[in-house]
Design an enzyme around this catalytic site. Sequence first.
Site, short mmCIF file in Angstrom:
data_model
loop_
_atom_site.label_atom_id
_atom_site.label_comp_id
_atom_site.label_asym_id
_atom_site.label_seq_id
_atom_site.Cartn_x
_atom_site.Cartn_y
_atom_site.Cartn_z
N SER A 559 30.36 34.46 42.65
CA SER A 559 30.92 33.12 42.53
C SER A 559 31.21 32.82 41.06
O SER A 559 31.98 33.52 40.43
CB SER A 559 29.96 32.11 43.17
OG SER A 559 30.61 30.88 43.37
N ASP A 645 36.51 31.64 52.83
CA ASP A 645 35.77 31.00 51.75
C ASP A 645 36.54 29.77 51.25
O ASP A 645 37.69 29.89 50.84
CB ASP A 645 35.56 32.00 50.61
CG ASP A 645 34.58 31.51 49.55
OD1 ASP A 645 34.30 30.31 49.51
OD2 ASP A 645 34.10 32.35 48.77
N HIS A 677 31.86 31.62 52.04
CA HIS A 677 31.38 31.86 50.68
C HIS A 677 30.09 32.68 50.66
O HIS A 677 29.86 33.46 49.74
CB HIS A 677 31.16 30.52 49.98
CG HIS A 677 30.98 30.64 48.50
ND1 HIS A 677 31.97 31.14 47.67
CD2 HIS A 677 29.93 30.33 47.69
CE1 HIS A 677 31.53 31.12 46.41
NE2 HIS A 677 30.30 30.64 46.40
#
Length: 705
Positions: A559, A645, A677
């Site tokens: 991320s 995501d 995600h």
Amino acid sequence: MTAHDSASAPSAPVAVPRPVVRSHHGDDVEDRYEWLRSKDDADVIAHLEAENAYTQQRTEHLAGLRERLFGEIKGRTLETDLSVPTRRGAWWYYGRTLEGQQYGIQCRAPLASPEDWTPPVLSPEAAVPGEQILLDGNVEAEGHEFFSLGSFEISNDGTRMLYGVDVEGDERYTIRVRDLTTGEQLPDEIEGTFAGASFSPDGRFIVYTTVDDAWRPDTVWLHELGTAVDADEKLFHEPDERYWVGAGFTRSDRYLVIGLGSSITSEEWMLDADDLRGEPRVVWPREEGVEYDSDHAVVDGEDVLFILHNKDALDFELVRVAASDPAGERAVVVPHRAGERLLGLSTFRDWAVLGYRRGGLPRLGLLDYATDEVDEIAFDEPLYAVGASGNPEWAPPVLRLGYGSFVTPGTVIEYDIATGERHVRKQQPVLGGYDAADYAQARVWATAQDGTQIPVSLVWKRSFGEAGTAPRPLHLYGYGSYEHSIEPGFSVPRLSELDRGVIFAVAHVRGGGEMGRQWYEDGKLLSKRNTFTDFVDCARHLVEQGYTTPDRMVAEGGSAGGLLMGAVANLAPELFAGIVAEVPFVDALTTILDPSLPLTVIEWDEWGDPLHNADVYAYMKSYSPYENVRDVEYPRILAVTSLNDTRVMYVEPAKWVARLREVGADALLKCEMVAGHGGVSGRYNSWRERAFELAWILDVLGVAD
């Protein structure tokens, strides 16, 4: 797009350039791969599928290793197990896992008596008297490739259950309600909600939130059970796109608190729990740059709010105010102390527990309402992670803690408030003869370019020698954003690395929260490059001090940590043999320039606003990985993403990999076609996913069996 050649050596998929020009602040940028953003375009899906096929071919030689790693993870895990029961109301609540099943099963059993505060010791082999199965995730997931719970709550009287289900990975949940006395599903079904729904204390209502078009939770709703959803009442709406909204009831059940927050500013509104249709009242009016949160208690017979805030207190202070007049006179309970970051307070009837950070580690202390003294709960290990969790009751005689370290498996401890005694209720079973004494952990300090000392945590297996006495394969992890701290927690999959002689390390770079609020401030906005250079300096330190060599070091982050990976790949490609970037934020500038995309406006407080500020635009352009791919020799790169995501869209790593291939980089893209995600759902699927990544890492490190 050209198909890869399945015969002999496979050829990488080629994304045909379709240039578009992005123009901001007098700067024209040609983007050759922005067309990959069109998720509904058949060419895009075909390209992602070709990338998956290519990655599968390129890693086919690791199939056996992947199976061994999966077997090791599975073999060290007690597949049929039960959690430590948590008391709430007249029941003990706990979870079951069963061998061969992907998802957990939520259960409960009745208390022996109202004075029963000692959780029963449960065994997979023995039946639990009076057990009720509340929710079987395996049943709910039938027919779906993905399954996730975003809400799960039982009404105070124990008669009803609500749960929010996502079967796509896009974090849009459908709330359902079940009558636990009859087992029947109630007609109340609410679609398109955010996570975190709650029953009102009297069980008549459900409070939930919904999101706007940019995936921002912006509205709090009140649903009365047994009524039509389209008649639900709007309790609160926040139009400012910088703020997320959430709602929940205090542990005392006295108030509903509606919380708003951006990265730098917060605000809370309160409603009496017995008058949810009343007018919300603000705790403290929002003030740009001031964050706070409150919790209710009763001290000397008076309703009070304990408020943790950072107004003129960088690392926060704790004050107490009258609940009837929260803007009135403040009594300082815990003053601001530079470098000791106060994190949060949880109030109970007779005491509270304060979480804070000092010296790079989390701490917990008990707050005495009568004296305002904080008594720290000490732990012996040099590195550890601890938090108060599983404490829903208002007046318990014990505080439940979750504890662990790099070498100590997750442990549930109950701390007796009256005596200070600690009772270990359970430690995560690790099968296969695991012995914590076979492993060691330590913290070292790397010097950054500006002289700042950066903590680096290490764990290794002793039988390969002490870390630093000879170069070893090393796996370096980093994150460094949102004031999020990477704690030294235990990991079963990591043992497969350690047992092959790999040192695992975490670089606690600026932008995280490990060393206090200033640590975060020094790694965001126009100081963001510190995050990247800190990581590079940590890697160089580990090489210079003899822990590893560049050809035996792999970096990993996900991320915002994936942004870190893309940045360090451009800054110091010579330092790493490989880089794993999971759901990576590698096209940061393109994303943050588009306010229509999920989360963009909210993110301006973290990264800056390049749409309206030319200086921010230039700064972000100087580090955004996709913008700064160079004609250099890159390490091997594995990018992992998910089609659904909503936080970091698949297009970012897809574009990045296409650009890296233009300069000859050996870059692989793996895209989960039904996930979000957090990646795939289900524990066996997650183990296989981690086995895939670990096999790639071990192959790069040269220790793939």
